[in-house]
Design an enzyme around this catalytic site. Sequence first.
Site, PDB file in Angstrom:
ATOM      1  N   ASP A  22       0.838  -1.207   0.000  1.00 42.24           N
ATOM      2  CA  ASP A  22       0.000   0.000   0.000  1.00 42.24           C
ATOM      3  C   ASP A  22       0.870   1.253   0.000  1.00 42.24           C
ATOM      4  O   ASP A  22       1.978   1.252   0.546  1.00 42.24           O
ATOM      5  CB  ASP A  22      -0.900   0.002   1.240  1.00 42.24           C
ATOM      6  CG  ASP A  22      -2.002  -1.044   1.122  1.00 42.24           C
ATOM      7  OD1 ASP A  22      -2.150  -1.628   0.032  1.00 42.24           O
ATOM      8  OD2 ASP A  22      -2.709  -1.273   2.108  1.00 42.24           O
ATOM      9  N   ALA A 244       7.922   4.336   6.963  1.00 36.05           N
ATOM     10  CA  ALA A 244       7.642   2.966   6.532  1.00 36.05           C
ATOM     11  C   ALA A 244       6.364   2.489   7.206  1.00 36.05           C
ATOM     12  O   ALA A 244       5.875   3.107   8.150  1.00 36.05           O
ATOM     13  CB  ALA A 244       8.811   2.071   6.903  1.00 36.05           C
ATOM     14  N   LYS A 245       5.858   1.381   6.690  1.00 40.59           N
ATOM     15  CA  LYS A 245       4.591   0.842   7.219  1.00 40.59           C
ATOM     16  C   LYS A 245       4.676   0.577   8.723  1.00 40.59           C
ATOM     17  O   LYS A 245       3.714   0.748   9.459  1.00 40.59           O
ATOM     18  CB  LYS A 245       4.224  -0.462   6.506  1.00 40.59           C
ATOM     19  CG  LYS A 245       4.119  -0.359   5.005  1.00 40.59           C
ATOM     20  CD  LYS A 245       2.784   0.243   4.551  1.00 40.59           C
ATOM     21  CE  LYS A 245       2.890   0.842   3.167  1.00 40.59           C
ATOM     22  NZ  LYS A 245       3.506  -0.033   2.160  1.00 40.59           N
ATOM     23  N   ARG A 246       5.853   0.167   9.175  1.00 40.27           N
ATOM     24  CA  ARG A 246       5.977  -0.187  10.599  1.00 40.27           C
ATOM     25  C   ARG A 246       5.861   1.045  11.513  1.00 40.27           C
ATOM     26  O   ARG A 246       5.807   0.917  12.725  1.00 40.27           O
ATOM     27  CB  ARG A 246       7.300  -0.914  10.866  1.00 40.27           C
ATOM     28  CG  ARG A 246       8.511  -0.060  10.593  1.00 40.27           C
ATOM     29  CD  ARG A 246       9.830  -0.737  10.918  1.00 40.27           C
ATOM     30  NE  ARG A 246      10.915   0.086  10.428  1.00 40.27           N
ATOM     31  CZ  ARG A 246      11.369   0.101   9.188  1.00 40.27           C
ATOM     32  NH1 ARG A 246      10.852  -0.734   8.307  1.00 40.27           N
ATOM     33  NH2 ARG A 246      12.327   0.909   8.807  1.00 40.27           N
ATOM     34  N   ASP A 247       5.839   2.220  10.921  1.00 40.34           N
ATOM     35  CA  ASP A 247       5.742   3.425  11.741  1.00 40.34           C
ATOM     36  C   ASP A 247       4.332   3.689  12.266  1.00 40.34           C
ATOM     37  O   ASP A 247       4.105   4.688  12.948  1.00 40.34           O
ATOM     38  CB  ASP A 247       6.245   4.648  10.963  1.00 40.34           C
ATOM     39  CG  ASP A 247       7.748   4.587  10.761  1.00 40.34           C
ATOM     40  OD1 ASP A 247       8.447   4.214  11.717  1.00 40.34           O
ATOM     41  OD2 ASP A 247       8.224   4.880   9.648  1.00 40.34           O
TER      42      ASP A 247
END
Length: 311
Positions: A22, A244-247
């Site tokens: 995404d 990033a997505k992990r944020d």
Amino acid sequence: MTTMPTDPAAGAGRYAPSPSGDLHLGNLRTALLAWLFARSTGRRFVLRIDDLDRVRPGAEARQISDLAALGLDWDGPVLHQSDRLPRYDAAVEQLTAAGLTYECFCTRREIQQAAAAPHGPQGAYPGTCRDLTTAERAERRAAGRPAALRLRAGRPDFEITDRLHGTYRGPVDDLVLRRGDGIPAYNLTVVIDDAEHGVDQVVRGDDLLPSTPRQAYLATLLGLPVPEYAHVPLVLNTAGQRLAKRDGAVTLADRLDRGDSVQGVVAMLAASLGSAGGTARELLTGFDPDRLPRTPWVLDPDSLVCAAGGP
Ligand code: GLU
């Protein structure tokens, strides 16, 4: 979706995501900027999916729907690199016929080791396979090493002009044109696609600025026009790393799950660009690249409050 009137003779801007997942707020902000640059100058806008690598099922459809939800529109069908393999092969053949390619048998690790040598070029391919003899090449092929094809670059660097960075000179090394697995390399495909889709304005994240001189040089070797560039600041997390997505809640879907509205997300992106405008279209009025922030947007998704509207 309505398409804004554009002059077909005018050039085009573009957004070219890789469908690897995404889009996050940083990607969406870059897409919005690319659209604003193009539409504010009467250009067409092209959406191209760079799907030769890192394809995650379903990602493309979600990316397209997120871009449309933000109010971005594009001209013509969504383009796909996977439809254009013969064109990339033809360009590689053109360069090979001109004596401008060579096979490279190096592994990634060998290249890293050579580039890390005290006197090695900084991050550039050290040219290990450039002058292999016919016998040496045959020996490596016989050992079963898959060969990548590299450009035999005729110069160490090249200069480009960027709307935000001004004159920028960067290295042109013997870049990979076709990977060992046969997939044409990004630096080649992007150059061909932009030129052949009439893209004369490339707006993208400034992490790609260092690759731009080699792309512009490659365009000149292929007899293709060099577009104008604008490399825009990235979005960083609070630790100063690329978002990033992990944020956390960084995609449009994440934000909607948290109760934000699409309008709120667009308004937040607008605010990050120093604009009070509400919708993408409202932002077009008075869009001025000279007034864009030149530093990264630092984002803490947990404390993010959307600037407008509720769900
Ligand atoms: N697909 C590439 C990316 O997402 C496109 C880069 C470009 O805009 O040239 O990184």
